[in-house]
Design an enzyme around this catalytic site. Structure first.
Site, PDB file in Angstrom:
ATOM      1  N   ALA A  59      -2.820 -56.492  16.842  1.00  0.00           N
ATOM      2  CA  ALA A  59      -2.711 -55.525  17.884  1.00  0.00           C
ATOM      3  C   ALA A  59      -3.766 -54.463  17.542  1.00  0.00           C
ATOM      4  O   ALA A  59      -4.572 -54.223  16.473  1.00  0.00           O
ATOM      5  CB  ALA A  59      -1.319 -55.223  18.171  1.00  0.00           C
ATOM      6  N   ASN A  60      -3.690 -53.056  18.187  1.00  0.00           N
ATOM      7  CA  ASN A  60      -4.252 -51.972  18.068  1.00  0.00           C
ATOM      8  C   ASN A  60      -3.177 -50.886  18.401  1.00  0.00           C
ATOM      9  O   ASN A  60      -2.080 -51.236  18.597  1.00  0.00           O
ATOM     10  CB  ASN A  60      -5.615 -51.967  18.711  1.00  0.00           C
ATOM     11  CG  ASN A  60      -5.277 -51.999  20.334  1.00  0.00           C
ATOM     12  OD1 ASN A  60      -4.374 -51.352  20.781  1.00  0.00           O
ATOM     13  ND2 ASN A  60      -5.842 -53.139  21.008  1.00  0.00           N
ATOM     14  N   ARG A  61      -3.855 -49.625  18.282  1.00  0.00           N
ATOM     15  CA  ARG A  61      -2.858 -48.718  18.266  1.00  0.00           C
ATOM     16  C   ARG A  61      -2.476 -48.240  19.462  1.00  0.00           C
ATOM     17  O   ARG A  61      -1.939 -46.807  19.677  1.00  0.00           O
ATOM     18  CB  ARG A  61      -3.198 -47.449  17.165  1.00  0.00           C
ATOM     19  CG  ARG A  61      -3.291 -47.894  15.589  1.00  0.00           C
ATOM     20  CD  ARG A  61      -3.819 -46.490  14.869  1.00  0.00           C
ATOM     21  NE  ARG A  61      -4.011 -47.197  13.501  1.00  0.00           N
ATOM     22  CZ  ARG A  61      -3.046 -47.035  12.558  1.00  0.00           C
ATOM     23  NH1 ARG A  61      -1.696 -46.742  13.170  1.00  0.00           N
ATOM     24  NH2 ARG A  61      -3.183 -47.483  11.470  1.00  0.00           N
TER      25      ARG A  61
END
Length: 396
Positions: free
Chosen positions: A207-209
């Site tokens: 995922a990412n932030r």
């Protein structure tokens, strides 16, 4: 939100008919008057007594009733409400609407009404994807009938796919958008927001932030200008803005499917931070750490490109807006993205600092005409500016 509005709620035969009770409750909570009309098929799944108790009005159900039709009741029902909502709308009722049949009270009212009509389909995926249903939907859309959904997901049958009734809260948001005033009244905009989660095994994902704050703010700003907004969101920890229909997804493939299901639309804003890659193979069991051995390599595969797909789609929205989250060469990379993807605008921002998860943003609006540099602003103000620009572009 809907105080003083009159909604005729038609409930047709579908397992999802029980959700019409919750929709009626939500409508009345918002101040709407709800007149219920229950088809013979609908009565197989919910009782007239339950619907009448929640709506506070007698249930209309018989075209041949001597009492209800004493004063041409079906014509009165067609003319009295501000909006006609069919939820759920079965494949059978959609077919009869498309053919202009009048063999029961619901079909007669739908043919006689000159008021806006919104339908929320619910049926088995095979029925929804059948060419006959697709042709009926296309014909109804061409006549101005509004569609909300269907969603994809688990069905009453042991299978998944498109055909699931949109949740009552999302239908409520679409109804509210019909009555909203503003420069985007009557427009439909699809917004993507948040991250995507790409499963590696049952407990881990890539995922990412992204917090979804910017995409959600854009959806809210568009709804505030009167648009009917479909917000397709990856996993986030923030509440959806009021007045939007939200479709929750997990992966990039899920997000693309939901976006395509939401078409047609006047505009699309792809603000989600979609993972570029996913594990090429999803492991069914948890990947275990083996003492003394290095971890096995993870082979990655490319995810579908949602922005490029939308920009070249057969049902392409009139305005397609992408986002470019960059850590260097922000403007140059955004201009390259604009050319490669085929979209109309790119909103570029530098995410090397505290932008992801933060409450402020500094963006550059990149178009074929040039670059506009916006100052650092709260994300809500960025959203308001972008929504105003979208409204102006669609008006032209």
């Amino acid at each position: 939100m809907l105080a003083g509005r009159h909604v005729l709620l038609i409930v047709s035969g579908s397992v999802a008919a029980y959700k019409a009770l919750e929709l009626a409750r939500l409508l009345r909570k918002q101040g709407a008057r709800v007149t219920p009309l229950l088809t013979a098929g609908g009565q197989r799944f919910v009782t007239p007594h339950a619907l009448q108790a929640i709506c506070g009005e007698a249930v209309m159900d018989d075209l041949w009733s001597l009492s209800q039709e004493a004063a041409a009741g079906h014509i009165r029902l067609a003319r009295a409400p501000d909006l006609v909502v069919v939820a759920p709308a079965s494949a059978d009722l959609l077919a009869r609407m498309a053919a202009g049949l009048t063999d029961d009270l619901a079909a007669a009212v739908l043919l006689a009404t000159r008021k806006p009509v919104m339908v929320a389909p619910a049926m088995n995926p095979a029925m929804w994807e059948n060419p006959a249903t697709r042709a009926n939907v296309a014909a109804l859309r061409a006549r101005g009938v509004g569609f909300i959904g269907p969603d994809s997901g688990a069905m009453a049958e042991p299978e998944d796919g498109p055909g699931r009734l949109v949740e009552p809260a999302a239908i409520l948001a679409a109804i509210a958008a019909v009555f909203a005033d503003g420069p985007l009244k009557g427009r439909h905009v699809v917004v993507t927001s948040g991250p995507t989660h790409e499963p590696l095994d049952p407990v881990r994902y890539i995922a990412n932030r992204s917090s979804g704050r910017q995409g959600h703010a854009i959806a809210g700003a568009l709804a505030a200008l009167g648009a009917r907004v479909t917000l397709v969101s990856g996993p986030v920890a923030i509440a959806p803005p009021p007045g939007v229909a939200i479709v929750a997804v997990e992966t990039a493939a899920d997000m693309l499917a939901a976006v395509e299901a939401a078409l047609p639309a006047d505009a699309a804003v792809c603000a989600a931070a979609v993972a570029d890659f996913r594990p090429a193979e999803r492991v069914t069991g948890k990947i275990k750490k083996i003492p003394g051995q290095p971890p096995a390599p993870i082979v990655l595969a490319l995810n579908p490109d949602i922005l490029a797909t939308l920009s070249h789609h057969a049902a392409r929205p009139g305005l397609v807006v992408g986002f470019a989250a960059e850590t260097s060469n922000v403007i140059a990379n955004a201009q390259d993205k604009l050319a490669r993807k085929g979209c109309d605008w790119v909103v570029a921002n530098d995410v090397s600092g505290d932008v992801m998860g933060g409450t402020e943003n500094t963006v550059h609006l990149v178009t074929a005409s040039g670059v506009e540099d916006w100052p650092r602003l709260p994300k809500a103000e960025v959203a308001a500016r972008l929504a105003a620009r979208i409204a102006d572009a669609l008006a032209k």
